[in-house]
Design a protein around this motif. Structure first.
Motif, PDB file in Angstrom:
ATOM      1  N   ASP A   1       0.829  -1.215   0.000  1.00 54.91           N
ATOM      2  CA  ASP A   1       0.000   0.000   0.000  1.00 54.91           C
ATOM      3  C   ASP A   1       0.860   1.261   0.000  1.00 54.91           C
ATOM      4  OD1 ASP A   1      -2.265  -1.559   0.039  1.00 54.91           O
ATOM      5  OD2 ASP A   1      -2.485  -1.494   2.215  1.00 54.91           O
ATOM      6  N   LEU A   2       1.963   1.221   0.751  1.00 53.47           N
ATOM      7  CA  LEU A   2       2.857   2.370   0.778  1.00 53.47           C
ATOM      8  C   LEU A   2       3.437   2.641  -0.605  1.00 53.47           C
ATOM      9  CD1 LEU A   2       4.462   4.536   2.363  1.00 53.47           C
ATOM     10  CD2 LEU A   2       6.203   2.772   2.772  1.00 53.47           C
ATOM     11  N   CYS A   3       3.779   1.561  -1.304  1.00 51.77           N
ATOM     12  CA  CYS A   3       4.299   1.748  -2.667  1.00 51.77           C
ATOM     13  C   CYS A   3       3.251   2.422  -3.560  1.00 51.77           C
ATOM     14  CB  CYS A   3       4.711   0.400  -3.256  1.00 51.77           C
ATOM     15  SG  CYS A   3       6.163  -0.337  -2.472  1.00 51.77           S
ATOM     16  N   SER A   4       1.995   2.032  -3.414  1.00 49.78           N
ATOM     17  CA  SER A   4       0.935   2.636  -4.237  1.00 49.78           C
ATOM     18  C   SER A   4       0.751   4.104  -3.897  1.00 49.78           C
ATOM     19  CB  SER A   4      -0.380   1.884  -4.035  1.00 49.78           C
ATOM     20  OG  SER A   4      -0.269   0.551  -4.481  1.00 49.78           O
ATOM     21  N   LEU A   5       0.808   4.441  -2.618  1.00 52.40           N
ATOM     22  CA  LEU A   5       0.662   5.830  -2.226  1.00 52.40           C
ATOM     23  C   LEU A   5       1.868   6.662  -2.638  1.00 52.40           C
ATOM     24  CD1 LEU A   5      -0.897   5.448   1.344  1.00 52.40           C
ATOM     25  CD2 LEU A   5      -2.054   6.106  -0.783  1.00 52.40           C
ATOM     26  N   SER A   6       3.047   6.021  -2.701  1.00 48.09           N
ATOM     27  CA  SER A   6       4.267   6.748  -3.063  1.00 48.09           C
ATOM     28  C   SER A   6       4.495   6.786  -4.559  1.00 48.09           C
ATOM     29  CB  SER A   6       5.480   6.100  -2.382  1.00 48.09           C
ATOM     30  OG  SER A   6       5.320   6.065  -0.980  1.00 48.09           O
ATOM     31  N   ASN A   7       3.689   6.028  -5.308  1.00 49.72           N
ATOM     32  CA  ASN A   7       3.848   5.975  -6.766  1.00 49.72           C
ATOM     33  C   ASN A   7       5.214   5.401  -7.142  1.00 49.72           C
ATOM     34  OD1 ASN A   7       2.866   6.222  -9.356  1.00 49.72           O
ATOM     35  ND2 ASN A   7       3.404   8.408  -9.574  1.00 49.72           N
ATOM     36  N   VAL A   8       5.620   4.392  -6.377  1.00 49.36           N
ATOM     37  CA  VAL A   8       6.929   3.753  -6.583  1.00 49.36           C
ATOM     38  C   VAL A   8       6.716   2.248  -6.680  1.00 49.36           C
ATOM     39  CG1 VAL A   8       9.194   3.280  -5.596  1.00 49.36           C
ATOM     40  CG2 VAL A   8       8.201   5.561  -5.403  1.00 49.36           C
ATOM     41  N   SER A   9       7.238   1.635  -7.711  1.00 49.45           N
ATOM     42  CA  SER A   9       7.221   0.178  -7.863  1.00 49.45           C
ATOM     43  C   SER A   9       8.594  -0.390  -7.517  1.00 49.45           C
ATOM     44  CB  SER A   9       6.834  -0.218  -9.291  1.00 49.45           C
ATOM     45  OG  SER A   9       5.521   0.185  -9.587  1.00 49.45           O
ATOM     46  N   ILE A  10       8.619  -1.672  -7.223  1.00 49.32           N
ATOM     47  CA  ILE A  10       9.873  -2.347  -6.852  1.00 49.32           C
ATOM     48  C   ILE A  10      10.077  -3.523  -7.795  1.00 49.32           C
ATOM     49  CG2 ILE A  10      11.132  -3.563  -5.053  1.00 49.32           C
ATOM     50  CD1 ILE A  10       9.677  -1.990  -2.995  1.00 49.32           C
ATOM     51  N   PHE A  11      11.249  -3.559  -8.380  1.00 48.35           N
ATOM     52  CA  PHE A  11      11.631  -4.635  -9.301  1.00 48.35           C
ATOM     53  C   PHE A  11      12.794  -5.397  -8.660  1.00 48.35           C
ATOM     54  CE2 PHE A  11      13.432  -6.519 -13.119  1.00 48.35           C
ATOM     55  CZ  PHE A  11      12.293  -6.910 -13.800  1.00 48.35           C
ATOM     56  N   ILE A  12      12.591  -6.703  -8.394  1.00 50.80           N
ATOM     57  CA  ILE A  12      13.574  -7.525  -7.680  1.00 50.80           C
ATOM     58  C   ILE A  12      13.947  -8.713  -8.557  1.00 50.80           C
ATOM     59  CG2 ILE A  12      14.041  -8.840  -5.573  1.00 50.80           C
ATOM     60  CD1 ILE A  12      11.676  -7.331  -4.290  1.00 50.80           C
ATOM     61  N   LEU A  13      15.226  -8.983  -8.652  1.00 52.86           N
ATOM     62  CA  LEU A  13      15.718 -10.173  -9.344  1.00 52.86           C
ATOM     63  C   LEU A  13      16.547 -10.991  -8.355  1.00 52.86           C
ATOM     64  CD1 LEU A  13      16.784  -8.797 -12.853  1.00 52.86           C
ATOM     65  CD2 LEU A  13      14.756 -10.147 -12.266  1.00 52.86           C
ATOM     66  N   SER A  14      15.988 -12.131  -7.911  1.00 57.72           N
ATOM     67  CA  SER A  14      16.722 -13.031  -7.016  1.00 57.72           C
ATOM     68  C   SER A  14      17.566 -14.029  -7.791  1.00 57.72           C
ATOM     69  CB  SER A  14      15.742 -13.782  -6.108  1.00 57.72           C
ATOM     70  OG  SER A  14      14.798 -14.501  -6.880  1.00 57.72           O
ATOM     71  N   HIS A  15      17.209 -14.273  -9.066  1.00 57.91           N
ATOM     72  CA  HIS A  15      17.990 -15.098  -9.979  1.00 57.91           C
ATOM     73  C   HIS A  15      18.376 -14.219 -11.172  1.00 57.91           C
ATOM     74  CE1 HIS A  15      15.689 -17.863  -7.523  1.00 57.91           C
ATOM     75  NE2 HIS A  15      16.409 -18.884  -7.927  1.00 57.91           N
ATOM     76  N   ARG A  16      19.063 -14.816 -12.088  1.00 59.84           N
ATOM     77  CA  ARG A  16      19.476 -14.016 -13.244  1.00 59.84           C
ATOM     78  C   ARG A  16      18.272 -13.539 -14.039  1.00 59.84           C
ATOM     79  NH1 ARG A  16      20.548 -15.098 -18.627  1.00 59.84           N
ATOM     80  NH2 ARG A  16      21.997 -13.613 -19.608  1.00 59.84           N
ATOM     81  N   CYS A  17      17.283 -14.393 -14.258  1.00 60.11           N
ATOM     82  CA  CYS A  17      16.118 -14.032 -15.063  1.00 60.11           C
ATOM     83  C   CYS A  17      14.809 -14.198 -14.300  1.00 60.11           C
ATOM     84  CB  CYS A  17      16.062 -14.861 -16.347  1.00 60.11           C
ATOM     85  SG  CYS A  17      17.428 -14.546 -17.483  1.00 60.11           S
ATOM     86  N   TYR A  18      14.863 -14.365 -13.003  1.00 64.46           N
ATOM     87  CA  TYR A  18      13.645 -14.586 -12.219  1.00 64.46           C
ATOM     88  C   TYR A  18      13.675 -13.674 -11.009  1.00 64.46           C
ATOM     89  CZ  TYR A  18      10.358 -16.819  -9.007  1.00 64.46           C
ATOM     90  OH  TYR A  18       9.335 -17.059  -8.128  1.00 64.46           O
ATOM     91  N   GLY A  19      12.514 -13.163 -10.688  1.00 66.70           N
ATOM     92  CA  GLY A  19      12.415 -12.316  -9.511  1.00 66.70           C
ATOM     93  C   GLY A  19      10.975 -11.969  -9.212  1.00 66.70           C
ATOM     94  N   PHE A  20      10.774 -10.774  -8.674  1.00 65.05           N
ATOM     95  CA  PHE A  20       9.442 -10.356  -8.224  1.00 65.05           C
ATOM     96  C   PHE A  20       9.228  -8.893  -8.606  1.00 65.05           C
ATOM     97  CE2 PHE A  20      11.242 -13.460  -5.311  1.00 65.05           C
ATOM     98  CZ  PHE A  20      10.288 -14.461  -5.354  1.00 65.05           C
ATOM     99  N   TYR A  21       7.964  -8.562  -8.734  1.00 67.32           N
ATOM    100  CA  TYR A  21       7.607  -7.184  -9.078  1.00 67.32           C
ATOM    101  C   TYR A  21       6.444  -6.749  -8.194  1.00 67.32           C
ATOM    102  CZ  TYR A  21       5.559  -3.237 -11.561  1.00 67.32           C
ATOM    103  OH  TYR A  21       5.030  -2.013 -11.876  1.00 67.32           O
ATOM    104  N   ILE A  22       6.607  -5.586  -7.551  1.00 66.17           N
ATOM    105  CA  ILE A  22       5.542  -4.974  -6.748  1.00 66.17           C
ATOM    106  C   ILE A  22       5.070  -3.751  -7.512  1.00 66.17           C
ATOM    107  CG2 ILE A  22       4.931  -3.956  -4.536  1.00 66.17           C
ATOM    108  CD1 ILE A  22       7.275  -5.438  -3.284  1.00 66.17           C
TER     109      ILE A  22
END
Length: 842
Positions: free
Chosen positions: A618-639
């Motif tokens: 929710d904080l990310c939505s209010l801040s208008n900031v997304s998070i892009f995470i890569l835990s592997h070379r081609c795999y990760g998570f996106y908020i």
């Protein structure tokens, strides 16, 4: 005076009056034997009229005056003609001397020298008196003389004992000690009876084993008698001066030990065999499997020199007594159900010596070890299969084509974690099993004992627990390395409200943005704080475990006895701890409290108080900031944190107005896709997208680091930040047709196995993630691994120190160190990957 050691032919000629040798004429032989008989008659108090002798106590069995208690048949057996019951009531002895040729008996004397002054004075006389008259005391003295040779029977005493043919000669060995089926309950007392003789062969009566009869270490009465409480593993040791033992027992007392039991016919005795490991037998091999009957505690006679009234130069004593009980006693097998092991040691009379007395319980391992091995083999195979699946998933997510060293390292890391769980499950199951099976014998006959100290089961248990801890430590290290090397970037969706102003720099002109960076700093700080958050409170966990173990007293359940008293009295004997039971109770409590905390956090705290993960989204939505995470070379998570209102860099009134619109459904939903509320995704990139990502961040990786950072590097970092922000925002807005993506749901089997069956070739894939799996990059979603590591650390420290408080302190310190390491290095990695200076991460 000693008998001649000449050859038999010469001694025979001397007895027959041969002129070849006049030293042993018939007249001198007669005088010698007569003197020996008179000496033994004066010293040994011969029992020729046994009918007038009364013992100080009588054995159980209620046998008649002409019946003795048979310890083999467990019945009263009659004495034959011219025989009467012995003072101890366990045999029949003769009542009148028999006519023999004393000279012939003398010819059978041993050629070995007496082993001590005591033997030189009384051995030959006792042999002649026992062998040629009805002198029970002389026979007892001869038997005691053999027993005093505690290290070897290759002695004159044993030679004379073998040559003696008297009815009254006691046996040295047991040939059969079969015990009838007996049952003992939790509160049963083992009733041992001891028949005692002094060094001169006099019968001293019967005595119970309680009261410290066999324990040379002084202690309170309750602690001494606890050794004979069935089911209690007993251990007592001390260091005492030999002189104090001599004052307590100036002359040796000889014991024969019996177990008193009752049945429908009355009270009976069962002989307890004795084993002396240091004793060397010169008897035939068939006698080596037989057990001894008689033993002593302190021998102050054999070491006397010059005069029997002098103090001994050396003392032979029973330095270690071990009473072994083989279960189940209700169906005894080949080993003796009760066995006394006596370890003798010779010490100088002025020295101090270590004394020990112990009671141990053993039983056939049966199928328990086999079942443990089978369980470990099955779980180990599953762990290997799990490691293969995890390695295969890691290879697919990293888009590696060839097997290399890094893949082998990853497989070992995954296998270490899975195998640690297997070892933990086996050890925890073992601990809980013995807790239930052993401690649960409260109202039934005791047939099962916790594995003895040093047994194969206990040794394997300690090895398994140690392996589990080492492997789990490797798994934790792998977890830290994985989390501390992730790639993370904060995508700022905010757009300037006016046209940018161009500012001249050394490298040319660059547009100065009017968008505030504080929203990005805010999100970065929240992420930095969340890195070490857990679903359980480690300090509360330690406090609760110590409260239950130490204050409530649950640690007392781990003792090697059947008591369940949580607060034993001050004078109660405390049995030694069992590492199996100790781990069983400690690990069970730790896991139970940990699971309770996790359930409370998920079911109550996150639902009604605070849900850190979803509040962060929710904080990310209010801040208008997304998070892009890569835990592997081609795999990760996106908020997905893009604001549905277009701008987040607004005043308080505008922010409230935007929130009211969301409440009234007057604006689009927050999800990445239209009419969707899902904001968290799993990302599977194509090789092309990853290569472009690396190309943008490569100058930062190869650039100089440290305090000597020039203007050019700062400009390069800013340029890379804006470039990467523009690239990722454009990628998510489907700007790049050749690097587009598709949003889909994972298959059920893909979610269960945590792997993707298809690799993206032309288009990347964003899998919907309603469970917010991005928390895997934090401690928050790795609670099980951390909980098991804490449990194993606590248990291993306690295994070595036998102290729960010290184990809690060590665990607390290690927890803090791991948290500090994770926070410090995670903060550094976050600053390096998001291009947010560490100074702003507070």
């Amino acid at each position: 005076m000693r008998l001649s050691t000449q050859p038999a032919s010469k001694r025979r000629r001397a007895v027959e009056g041969s002129p070849a040798d006049s030293r042993w004429s018939a007249d001198r032989m007669s005088r010698f034997l007569g003197g020996c008989f008179l000496l033994s008659a004066w010293l040994l108090c011969p029992l020729c009229c046994l009918g007038q002798t009364e013992s100080s106590s009588t054995p159980p069995g209620n046998c008649g005056p002409r019946q003795f208690l048979s310890t083999e048949l467990f019945q009263c057996s009659p004495c034959g003609e011219a025989l009467v019951k012995s003072p101890d009531g366990l045999s029949c002895v003769c009542t009148s001397p028999r006519a023999t040729d004393w000279a012939a008996e003398c010819n059978a004397c041993s050629s070995r020298q007496p082993a001590s002054l005591w033997e030189a004075t009384f051995l030959d006389g006792s042999f002649l008196a026992c062998n040629n008259s009805c002198n029970l005391t002389a026979c007892e003295l001869l038997t005691n003389a053999v027993t005093l040779n505690a290290f070897s029977w290759e002695s004159r005493a044993y030679d004379l004992y073998v040559k003696a043919k008297s009815q009254n000669l006691p046996k040295l060995l047991y040939s059969n000690t079969g015990l009838p089926p007996l049952s003992f309950g939790k509160s049963s007392k083992i009733n041992f009876k001891l028949v005692k003789y002094d060094a001169r062969g006099n019968f001293l009566g019967w005595e119970g084993a309680t009261g410290g009869t066999l324990q040379l270490c002084a202690d309170r009465q309750s602690a001494l008698d606890a050794a004979y409480s069935f089911g209690t593993s007993y251990q007592q040791s001390c260091t005492v001066p030999v002189s104090s033992l001599l004052r307590r027992i100036p002359e040796p007392i000889f014991y024969e030990m019996f177990l008193q039991f009752s049945n429908a016919q009355g009270d009976w005795l069962w002989p307890v065999p004795v084993v002396s490991p240091q004793l060397q037998l010169n008897s035939p091999a068939s006698l080596r499997s037989h057990r001894l009957r008689r033993f002593f505690l302190v021998d102050g006679l054999s070491g006397r020199q010059g005069n029997l009234s002098n103090q001994p130069a050396s003392v032979t004593l029973a330095a270690g007594l071990l009473l072994s009980v083989d279960l189940p006693t209700s169906s005894p097998g080949d080993p003796a159900a009760f066995l006394l092991t006596v370890k003798y040691a010779k010490q100088e009379s002025t020295a101090a010596t270590q004394i020990s007395f112990a009671v141990s319980y053993t039983q056939s391992p049966g199928t328990s070890q086999r079942d443990t091995d089978i369980a470990l083999a099955v779980l180990g195979s599953l762990a290997a299969l799990y490691a293969l699946l995890k390695t295969s998933s890691w290879v697919r997510r990293s888009r590696l084509q060839n097997i290399g060293f890094i893949i082998l390292v990853k497989f070992f890391a995954f296998f270490a974690g899975a195998l640690a769980n297997a070892f933990f499950m086996v050890t925890l199951g073992t601990g809980i099993y013995w807790l239930i099976v052993f401690k649960g014998q409260q109202s039934s006959a005791v047939t099962v004992m916790v594995p003895a100290a040093g047994s194969q089961i206990e040794t394997n248990f300690i090895v398994y627990l140690s392996c589990a801890f080492v492997l789990k430590a490797v798994d934790l290290l792998h977890l830290l390395i994985t989390q501390l090397t992730i790639s993370i970037f904060l995508i700022d969706w905010e757009r300037p409200k006016e046209r940018p102003v161009f500012k001249a720099t050394a490298g040319g002109q660059r547009a100065t943005s009017s968008v505030s960076i504080w929203r990005t700093f805010l999100v970065a700080n929240e992420w930095n704080e969340m890195q070490t958050c857990r679903k359980s409170n480690p300090s509360l966990q330690l406090f609760a475990v110590l409260l239950l173990l130490e204050v409530v007293g649950l640690k007392n359940i781990a003792a090697r006895d059947l008591n369940l008293n949580l607060h034993p009295a001050a004078d109660t004997y405390l049995a030694a701890w069992s590492p199996i039971l100790r781990f069983g109770i400690a690990a069970s409590l730790w896991l139970a409290l940990g699971i309770a905390q996790v359930l409370f956090c998920i079911g109550i705290y996150e639902r009604f108080v605070e849900d850190k993960i979803h509040q962060f989204v929710d904080l990310c939505s209010l801040s208008n900031v997304s998070i892009f995470i890569l835990s592997h070379r081609c795999y990760g998570f996106y908020i997905h944190g893009r604001s549905v209102h277009g701008h987040a860099d607004v005043g308080m009134d505008a922010m409230h107005a935007c929130l009211r619109k969301e409440e009234e459904n007057l604006c689009p939903r927050r999800g990445l896709e239209a009419n969707s509320d899902i904001q968290t995704f799993e990302v599977f990139l194509t090789d092309r997208a990853r290569q472009l990502y690396d190309k943008i961040t490569q100058p930062l990786v190869e650039g100089p680091r440290g305090e000597r950072v020039g203007v050019n590097l700062r400009e390069q970092r800013l340029r890379s930040y804006y470039t990467l922000n523009r690239f990722l925002s454009s990628f998510l807005e489907h700007v790049y047709r050749d690097m587009d993506y598709v949003v889909k749901d994972k298959l059920f089997l893909e979610r269960v196995m945590d792997m993707e069956f298809q690799e993206p070739v032309d288009m990347s894939v964003l899998y919907t993630d309603p469970s917010a799996l991005f928390s895997r990059t934090l401690f928050y979603n790795n609670e099980l691994a951390l909980l098991l590591f804490d449990t194993l650390l606590f248990s291993v420290v306690d295994l070595g120190m036998q102290d729960f408080v010290l184990a809690a302190i060590v665990t607390f310190v290690v927890q803090k160190l791991v948290k500090m390491l994770r926070h410090s290095l995670g903060r550094r990695n976050l600053a390096a990957k998001t291009l947010v200076e560490k100074q702003f991460l507070i």
